[in-house]
Structures are given as C-alpha cells and as structure tokens.
Design an enzyme around this catalytic site. Structure first.
Site, PDB file in Angstrom:
ATOM      1  CE1 TYR A 145      15.902  10.337 -13.510  1.00  0.00           C
ATOM      2  CE2 TYR A 145      15.711   9.145 -11.438  1.00  0.00           C
ATOM      3  CZ  TYR A 145      15.503  10.292 -12.188  1.00  0.00           C
ATOM      4  OH  TYR A 145      14.906  11.382 -11.610  1.00  0.00           O
ATOM      5  CD  GLU A 172      16.185  13.916 -13.673  1.00  0.00           C
ATOM      6  OE1 GLU A 172      15.102  13.522 -13.222  1.00  0.00           O
ATOM      7  OE2 GLU A 172      16.268  14.640 -14.677  1.00  0.00           O
TER       8      GLU A 172
END
Ligand code: GDP
Ligand code: MN
Length: 390
Positions: free
Chosen positions: A101, A189
C-alpha cells in the site's frame, strides 16, 4: 474532484509510474475488442468511484474470450453500493507476488504532504490502521525541499519491503510524489502496489500500481485544463452541477429549507440560525455581492430544483448589494418562475426601505417579510413545518 481508477492510471502513466496496459470500454463488444487486443489472461474492472469493487464482484480475471464476454456482461450495469457501472477498464493481468500500500496525502495539521507505505496492501487500509497501526510507515516531506531519495529508502525499510524491490518502491514513491505535487492532488493512493512475480527463481521482480485513487484539488483546476475534462459527470449531483454552471457558490445539504444570502459568513450564520430555530437547511447558497436581478432568478431556480424544498429564506444584508436590487430580482424571479413554496425575506442595510416598499407593492403571493434574522428563521421553520404537515 475524485478520479476513476483508469483516469488515475492514465495520469500515473504520464509521470512514468509503472501501470499495466489497459483500455476503456463502454459496451460488451468494446470490451471484447479491448481484451483481444491486450491478450489473455486479462482483468475486467468496473469503473466506479468506490473502493471494494473486488469484493463486490466488480473485478474479474478472464482467461479467454468466452470468459471476457461473461464477465463484461455481468459487470456492465452492475450496481456497486448504489453506483451503476457504465464503464469497464480492460487490463493485462498481473502475476502478484506481494501486495503493498502506498499513498501521499496532504496532512493539514503538519502543513506538509505525508507519505505512507505498508506491506499489508490489497485489503482495507482503514482496517490495517485500526488493528495494526505499526504496519503503516509514515513520513512527512518538507514541501519546500521536496522528495529526496532517502525518503523512499527510509520508508521502504520501515515498512519492511522485500530487499530486492526497495530501490523500485523508492522510485515509485518519488514518482507518486511528483504526481501529487505537479497535478495538485490532495490524495494519491495505490492499493495494491504490487510486486510482480518475475522469473521462476524469483529474480527480475518489478513493481506496478494495480489500482489508483486520485483526488485533484478543485480550486487548482484552472491551472490544469486537461484534467478538468476528467470530471465524472454522472457522479456529480445534478443540482450542484447546475449551480456550478451558473457560477453560484452552492453546497447541497439534506434539509427542506432553501437558503439564499449574500456573503459566505452571512449564509453560514443563516444556516446556524435556522438550525437553532429547529429547521433543517436544504443548501448553502451565496449569491455574492451586487446580486442583480438575473443572478437572483438563477439562484431561485437552483434552490427550487431540489424537490425537497418546502420553504425558502432570503437573508440579505445590503452593503455593496442594494436591497432594492434584490427586491427587483425577486419580483422578476417570481414573474418568471412562479414558485409554489413560501418565501421569507429579510432585507437589511443599503436601500432596505426601498426594497421592502417594492416587495409590498408587488404583493407577491406567499412572500413574507421579516425585520430580523431571528424572526425570519422562526417564520421559515414554521412555514416549512406547515407545508410538510399538509
Ligand atoms: P478495489 O477492490 O476496488 O480496491 O479494486 P483493486 O483494483 O484494488 O482490485 C482488487 C483486487 O483484485 C486486488 O487487490 C487484486 O488482488 C485483484 N486483482 C486486480 N487486478 C489483478 C490482476 O491483474 N491479477 C490478479 N491476480 N489479481 C488482480
Ligand atoms: Mn484497491
């Protein structure tokens, strides 16, 4: 402004962030042509502005043409938590060795961009943050000095990234930071940022962005003409779009009392006073200074395009704005639109007497004038309650 996954990836590609090759499709036929072009296996991905598409069945791998047809038919038109899928992104399939991530957000309290990296990617990052906060490495970047190579290395080591991809993850973070700054985003993101499988012996592994979530700063859009057309019209509220097209500062709220005032501060206090009187505002609308007749007509049309509105409060404090102008605007608006809901009008300040005289003379049906903001709020709440009771 939130981008769809494929728009985010196209932005990434412009900045050399590695992404799988893909094509957009809006019909089953287009999806098949794209899949044939890309080759099998490929991934069929629903394009809607919401996370968790995978779990909802909006992301499927197709090993051949028949599967591509089956998945495209199933996903197009699918409802994913209230959003209908109108677009598909067809992408070459990736072999996943690990899911990480990565994100860049603006941390307002630190007045600096914040980089985050975790090896627990692929799942809901809020869940990771709640259960195992130490699994997310964080680092602020000095906005004046910008991203430095040590930022990438430090984050990669802190997150526990596999040794052979530390350099590549660092390079990816540098490019994501570049996207964040140069495109004036408030969020970039990547979840998951994947490590690709590489050769059978585990050598030659690479990294790529398998998903993209990008929010661009609306206030900076005038500097990015080509990004402005990325707006997902179907996801926008039609009333807010109408207000934007007419150049009005408008925010939709969930109550039933339409609000118009001049000056953001006055409109905000109006919302408070209406709430204090027991009512629920349907919107914030700042008609601005010098509200001329056509601006008032425009504003009334936008307010009344919300079918929930049962009464409207006009709260005008005349400074630059002249109350007689506003009164003329309101009279003209009534003439053109013939509203069916009651209006409460409070006019105070420059030319207020003249304004009130004009309104009294026009004798508009369903228009009540009040001298103070408190009285006006009480009256409009009472009228809205009566309307919802009948
Ligand atoms: P989200 O569910 O809306 O966040 O959509 P993502 O784009 O993140 O995809 C969800 C999951 O689908 C990923 O975490 C992967 O596990 C899986 N996935 C997506 N693309 C591929 C692919 O090319 N190959 C494989 N094996 N899995 C994929
Ligand atoms: Mn994702």
């Amino acid at each position: 402004m939130d981008l769809l996954e494929y728009q985010g990836k196209q932005l990434f590609a412009r900045h050399d962030v590695p992404v799988p090759e893909g094509r957009l499709a809006v019909s089953v036929e287009e999806a098949l042509a794209a899949a044939d072009d890309i080759g099998y296996p490929c991934v069929i991905k629903a394009q809607v502005q919401i996370g968790g598409r995978g779990k909802a069945g909006g992301i499927k791998i197709a090993r051949d043409r028949d599967e591509a047809r089956e998945h495209a038919e199933a996903i197009l038109g699918m409802d994913i938590r209230g959003l209908t899928v109108h677009e598909l992104w067809i992408e070459e399939a990736s072999e996943i060795a690990a899911e990480y991530y990565a994100s860049v957000v603006f941390d307002r309290s630190a007045k600096a961009p914040l980089l985050m990296l975790s090896t627990k990617g692929g799942m809901d990052i809020e869940e990771v943050a709640a259960e195992d906060p130490a699994a997310i490495a964080r680092l602020h970047v000095d906005p004046l000095l910008g991203f430095q190579d040590f930022h990438g290395r430090r984050l990669a080591f802190a997150a526990g990234v596999d040794g052979d991809v530390v350099r590549q993850v660092g390079a990816m973070l540098a490019k994501l930071y570049e996207v964040f700054v140069s495109e004036e985003a408030t969020l970039v993101e990547v979840n998951p940022l994947i490590v690709t499988a590489g050769a059978g012996d585990g050598t030659g592994r690479g990294v790529r962005a398998l998903d993209a979530k990008v929010t661009l700063d609306e206030n900076a859009m005038f500097r990015h003409a080509d990004n402005a057309q990325l707006r997902d019209i179907s996801a926008e509220d039609p009333q807010e779009r109408m207000a934007k097209e007419r150049g009005l500062t408008f925010v939709k709220l969930d109550g039933d009392i339409g609000i118009l005032g001049n000056g953001a501060g006055l409109v905000m206090s109006t919302l408070d006073v209406v709430a204090e009187a027991g009512g629920a505002p349907a919107n914030f609308l700042d008609a601005g200074g010098g509200s001329k007749a056509d601006a008032i007509t425009n504003a009334v049309e936008v307010i009344l395009s919300n079918p929930r509105v049962r009464a409207v409060l006009f709260n005008i404090f005349g400074g630059i704005t002249r109350c007689d102008e506003v009164a003329r605007g309101l009279i003209e608006a009534f003439d053109q639109i013939n509203p069916q809901v009651p209006f409460v009008v409070r006019l105070d300040g420059t030319n207020d007497q003249e304004g009130r005289r004009l309104l009294a003379e026009a004798n508009l049906p369903n228009v009540y004038t009040e001298a103070t903001m408190d009285d006006a709020a009480r009256k409009v709440v009472e009228l809205a309650a009566e309307a919802s009771a009948s």
